[in-house]
Design a protein around this motif. Sequence first.
Motif, PDB file in Angstrom:
ATOM      1  N   SER A  13       0.868  -1.189   0.098  1.00 14.47           N
ATOM      2  CA  SER A  13       0.040   0.011   0.082  1.00 14.47           C
ATOM      3  C   SER A  13       0.743   1.136   0.019  1.00 14.47           C
ATOM      4  CB  SER A  13      -0.880  -0.058   1.273  1.00 14.47           C
ATOM      5  OG  SER A  13      -1.601   1.138   1.295  1.00 14.47           O
ATOM      6  N   ILE A  14       1.934   1.473   0.657  1.00 17.09           N
ATOM      7  CA  ILE A  14       2.963   2.449   0.774  1.00 17.09           C
ATOM      8  C   ILE A  14       3.602   2.636  -0.730  1.00 17.09           C
ATOM      9  CG2 ILE A  14       5.137   3.329   1.486  1.00 17.09           C
ATOM     10  CD1 ILE A  14       4.452   1.656   4.182  1.00 17.09           C
ATOM     11  N   SER A  15       3.841   1.553  -1.098  1.00 18.38           N
ATOM     12  CA  SER A  15       4.467   1.800  -2.613  1.00 18.38           C
ATOM     13  C   SER A  15       3.211   2.120  -3.643  1.00 18.38           C
ATOM     14  CB  SER A  15       4.741   0.232  -3.373  1.00 18.38           C
ATOM     15  OG  SER A  15       5.240   0.529  -4.596  1.00 18.38           O
ATOM     16  N   HIS A  16       1.983   1.851  -3.373  1.00 20.30           N
ATOM     17  CA  HIS A  16       0.779   2.170  -4.366  1.00 20.30           C
ATOM     18  C   HIS A  16       0.522   3.681  -4.071  1.00 20.30           C
ATOM     19  CE1 HIS A  16      -0.256  -1.291  -6.723  1.00 20.30           C
ATOM     20  NE2 HIS A  16      -0.142  -2.218  -5.411  1.00 20.30           N
ATOM     21  N   MET A  17       0.838   4.309  -2.837  1.00 16.63           N
ATOM     22  CA  MET A  17       0.572   5.511  -2.517  1.00 16.63           C
ATOM     23  C   MET A  17       1.749   6.366  -3.318  1.00 16.63           C
ATOM     24  SD  MET A  17      -2.337   5.721  -1.305  1.00 16.63           S
ATOM     25  CE  MET A  17      -2.214   7.474  -1.122  1.00 16.63           C
ATOM     26  N   GLY A  18       2.573   6.066  -3.452  1.00 18.80           N
ATOM     27  CA  GLY A  18       3.865   6.775  -4.287  1.00 18.80           C
ATOM     28  C   GLY A  18       3.490   6.898  -5.612  1.00 18.80           C
ATOM     29  N   TRP A  19       2.683   5.721  -6.230  1.00 22.38           N
ATOM     30  CA  TRP A  19       2.261   5.732  -7.610  1.00 22.38           C
ATOM     31  C   TRP A  19       1.079   6.763  -7.588  1.00 22.38           C
ATOM     32  CZ3 TRP A  19       4.030   3.913 -12.385  1.00 22.38           C
ATOM     33  CH2 TRP A  19       4.937   2.710 -12.207  1.00 22.38           C
ATOM     34  N   ILE A  67       0.218   6.217 -16.423  1.00 23.43           N
ATOM     35  CA  ILE A  67       1.036   7.266 -15.314  1.00 23.43           C
ATOM     36  C   ILE A  67       2.446   7.422 -16.135  1.00 23.43           C
ATOM     37  CG2 ILE A  67       2.377   7.485 -13.402  1.00 23.43           C
ATOM     38  CD1 ILE A  67      -0.190   6.506 -12.137  1.00 23.43           C
ATOM     39  N   LEU A  68       3.007   6.206 -16.572  1.00 21.78           N
ATOM     40  CA  LEU A  68       4.458   6.309 -17.151  1.00 21.78           C
ATOM     41  C   LEU A  68       4.194   7.121 -18.429  1.00 21.78           C
ATOM     42  CD1 LEU A  68       5.823   3.002 -16.107  1.00 21.78           C
ATOM     43  CD2 LEU A  68       6.495   4.687 -15.198  1.00 21.78           C
ATOM     44  N   MET A  69       3.144   7.081 -19.107  1.00 27.27           N
ATOM     45  CA  MET A  69       3.150   7.673 -20.526  1.00 27.27           C
ATOM     46  C   MET A  69       3.057   9.003 -20.233  1.00 27.27           C
ATOM     47  SD  MET A  69       0.430   5.238 -22.439  1.00 27.27           S
ATOM     48  CE  MET A  69       0.115   6.446 -23.801  1.00 27.27           C
ATOM     49  N   TYR A  70       2.200   9.582 -19.162  1.00 26.27           N
ATOM     50  CA  TYR A  70       2.181  10.949 -18.949  1.00 26.27           C
ATOM     51  C   TYR A  70       3.322  11.501 -18.155  1.00 26.27           C
ATOM     52  CZ  TYR A  70      -2.744  11.310 -19.838  1.00 26.27           C
ATOM     53  OH  TYR A  70      -4.066  10.979 -20.456  1.00 26.27           O
ATOM     54  N   LEU A  71       4.214  10.890 -17.451  1.00 29.07           N
ATOM     55  CA  LEU A  71       5.418  11.192 -16.912  1.00 29.07           C
ATOM     56  C   LEU A  71       6.517  11.405 -18.213  1.00 29.07           C
ATOM     57  CD1 LEU A  71       5.477   9.322 -13.469  1.00 29.07           C
ATOM     58  CD2 LEU A  71       4.989  11.633 -14.039  1.00 29.07           C
ATOM     59  N   MET A  89      11.887  10.207 -12.036  1.00 27.89           N
ATOM     60  CA  MET A  89      11.048   9.656 -11.084  1.00 27.89           C
ATOM     61  C   MET A  89      10.483   8.541 -11.781  1.00 27.89           C
ATOM     62  SD  MET A  89       7.688  11.436  -9.316  1.00 27.89           S
ATOM     63  CE  MET A  89       6.731  11.517 -11.335  1.00 27.89           C
ATOM     64  N   SER A  90      10.211   8.410 -12.990  1.00 26.66           N
ATOM     65  CA  SER A  90       9.740   7.031 -13.701  1.00 26.66           C
ATOM     66  C   SER A  90      10.517   5.808 -13.418  1.00 26.66           C
ATOM     67  CB  SER A  90       9.567   7.387 -15.228  1.00 26.66           C
ATOM     68  OG  SER A  90       8.698   8.326 -15.397  1.00 26.66           O
ATOM     69  N   PHE A  91      12.131   6.231 -13.378  1.00 27.57           N
ATOM     70  CA  PHE A  91      12.910   5.035 -12.989  1.00 27.57           C
ATOM     71  C   PHE A  91      12.649   4.492 -11.800  1.00 27.57           C
ATOM     72  CE2 PHE A  91      17.024   4.065 -11.146  1.00 27.57           C
ATOM     73  CZ  PHE A  91      17.340   2.944 -11.793  1.00 27.57           C
ATOM     74  N   PHE A  92      12.556   5.500 -10.588  1.00 22.41           N
ATOM     75  CA  PHE A  92      12.385   5.133  -9.249  1.00 22.41           C
ATOM     76  C   PHE A  92      11.035   4.403  -9.143  1.00 22.41           C
ATOM     77  CE2 PHE A  92      15.827   8.203  -8.347  1.00 22.41           C
ATOM     78  CZ  PHE A  92      16.611   7.555  -7.849  1.00 22.41           C
ATOM     79  N   LEU A  93      10.094   4.674  -9.675  1.00 24.71           N
ATOM     80  CA  LEU A  93       8.840   4.082  -9.595  1.00 24.71           C
ATOM     81  C   LEU A  93       8.685   2.663 -10.471  1.00 24.71           C
ATOM     82  CD1 LEU A  93       6.278   7.154 -10.733  1.00 24.71           C
ATOM     83  CD2 LEU A  93       6.573   5.960  -8.343  1.00 24.71           C
ATOM     84  N   ILE A  94       9.474   2.396 -11.507  1.00 26.75           N
ATOM     85  CA  ILE A  94       9.689   1.186 -11.926  1.00 26.75           C
ATOM     86  C   ILE A  94      10.463   0.235 -11.156  1.00 26.75           C
ATOM     87  CG2 ILE A  94      10.512  -0.117 -13.930  1.00 26.75           C
ATOM     88  CD1 ILE A  94       9.579   2.245 -15.576  1.00 26.75           C
ATOM     89  N   LEU A  95      11.441   0.720 -10.536  1.00 29.83           N
ATOM     90  CA  LEU A  95      12.305   0.069  -9.704  1.00 29.83           C
ATOM     91  C   LEU A  95      11.427  -0.190  -8.495  1.00 29.83           C
ATOM     92  CD1 LEU A  95      15.209  -0.945  -9.343  1.00 29.83           C
ATOM     93  CD2 LEU A  95      15.798   1.157  -8.083  1.00 29.83           C
ATOM     94  N   GLY A  96      10.748   0.376  -7.852  1.00 31.13           N
ATOM     95  CA  GLY A  96      10.030   0.103  -6.674  1.00 31.13           C
ATOM     96  C   GLY A  96       9.060  -1.147  -6.995  1.00 31.13           C
ATOM     97  N   SER A  97       8.495  -0.882  -8.253  1.00 28.48           N
ATOM     98  CA  SER A  97       7.743  -2.073  -8.888  1.00 28.48           C
ATOM     99  C   SER A  97       8.022  -3.143  -8.981  1.00 28.48           C
ATOM    100  CB  SER A  97       6.501  -1.423  -9.824  1.00 28.48           C
ATOM    101  OG  SER A  97       5.811  -0.575  -9.816  1.00 28.48           O
ATOM    102  N   LEU A  98       9.479  -3.245  -9.226  1.00 28.73           N
ATOM    103  CA  LEU A  98      10.155  -4.390  -9.695  1.00 28.73           C
ATOM    104  C   LEU A  98      10.416  -4.974  -8.363  1.00 28.73           C
ATOM    105  CD1 LEU A  98      12.648  -3.367 -12.452  1.00 28.73           C
ATOM    106  CD2 LEU A  98      10.422  -5.001 -12.624  1.00 28.73           C
ATOM    107  N   PHE A  99      10.767  -4.497  -7.465  1.00 24.52           N
ATOM    108  CA  PHE A  99      10.893  -5.077  -6.078  1.00 24.52           C
ATOM    109  C   PHE A  99       9.707  -5.505  -5.407  1.00 24.52           C
ATOM    110  CE2 PHE A  99      14.621  -1.816  -5.246  1.00 24.52           C
ATOM    111  CZ  PHE A  99      15.448  -2.694  -5.588  1.00 24.52           C
ATOM    112  N   THR A 100       8.523  -4.833  -5.800  1.00 20.37           N
ATOM    113  CA  THR A 100       7.489  -5.343  -5.451  1.00 20.37           C
ATOM    114  C   THR A 100       6.853  -6.763  -6.126  1.00 20.37           C
ATOM    115  OG1 THR A 100       6.483  -3.256  -4.885  1.00 20.37           O
ATOM    116  CG2 THR A 100       4.787  -4.939  -4.871  1.00 20.37           C
ATOM    117  N   LEU A 101       7.140  -6.770  -7.347  1.00 22.22           N
ATOM    118  CA  LEU A 101       6.897  -7.855  -7.779  1.00 22.22           C
ATOM    119  C   LEU A 101       7.991  -8.978  -7.530  1.00 22.22           C
ATOM    120  CD1 LEU A 101       5.747  -9.379 -10.549  1.00 22.22           C
ATOM    121  CD2 LEU A 101       7.528  -8.291 -11.787  1.00 22.22           C
TER     122      LEU A 101
END
Length: 331
Positions: free
Chosen positions: A178-184, A261-265, A273-285
């Motif tokens: 949930s913390i990760s999703h709040m970042g997105w 979101i990544l398309m708009y960013l 910021m897109s890089f850090f968001l993707i990296l956080g999602s990879l950790f979640t995955l």
Amino acid sequence: MLKLFPSSPLLFSCFFLGTLIAISSSHWFFLWFGLELNLFSFIPILLSSSYSFEASIKYFLIQLFSSLMLISSVLSILIPSFKISNFIMMILFSLSLMTKLSIAPCHFWFPSVLSSISWTTCLLLMTWQKLIPLLIMILISPFYPLFIIFFLASVSSMVGGLGGMNQSQLRNLLAYSSISHMGWTLSIISILPMMSFMYFFCYSIILFPLIYTLLSFNFINNKQLFSLFSFNKPFYFLICISFLSLSGLPPLLGFFPKWMILMYLSKCNFFLMSFFLILGSLFTLFFYLSMIFPSMSLMKMPSISLNFKASSFLFWLFLFSLGILPVLTIF
């Protein structure tokens, strides 16, 4: 499980009424009043869980201090004699909303509280309780510097991804998710506020049937989840796919809002910021896959029959939340 008391209908009525008052208000006072009515109605709901007294006290104290910071910053705007500097007002306001939304670095209370309450209150705390703070954040986002919002979004995505990697309790796992999703959610709030709300709505849709299933089977940790594989494979597969949808794996429902979101960013050239968001999602995955693969390695492929009479509602709810039904309607 929640214990129902004679006052439960009144509590739930005030709980939902507070949110409706805050959403429909046009003044800061009524917005704050709806927020506090929602908070004080939620505390007895937390107490209805037999093992969540400590979590209720912790949640109450944290929300009390965040509400004090919020009302102090609002009073500096409305009352000329109660004047504080704009810098201190912005800090108090930001810390209050960050605490209520469990955005890093004000997230430390969230996993500990979530690990001590029932699944029903977990669902309310991760979804409904964040509606009013998210609305306030959307209202004030045009006045915030972009680099602050982008920094908080990137840190939340990374903290959520890294924090969940060593968790064996499902509640703690979903708390860091949930913390990760709040970042997105926060990443796009200044550029396209409705997209931020749509992302939170999709997250809630995915989370509802997952929490409902975990509540039905009374799961607490990963080992109990593995036991479901031996006696109910269809629901085990649906739970695993739902976890993967939360992580944003294509072509499930959780992937599409992240993709937009990544398309708009990328159009706005916010590549870092897109890089850090993707990296956080990879950790979640990664931590979701590490939870799923131990049982997948023991999997055989027998024919599986599902008892639709007993579980058809939950089955179709899963299909809808995973984005399978919308795809079927397209084709």
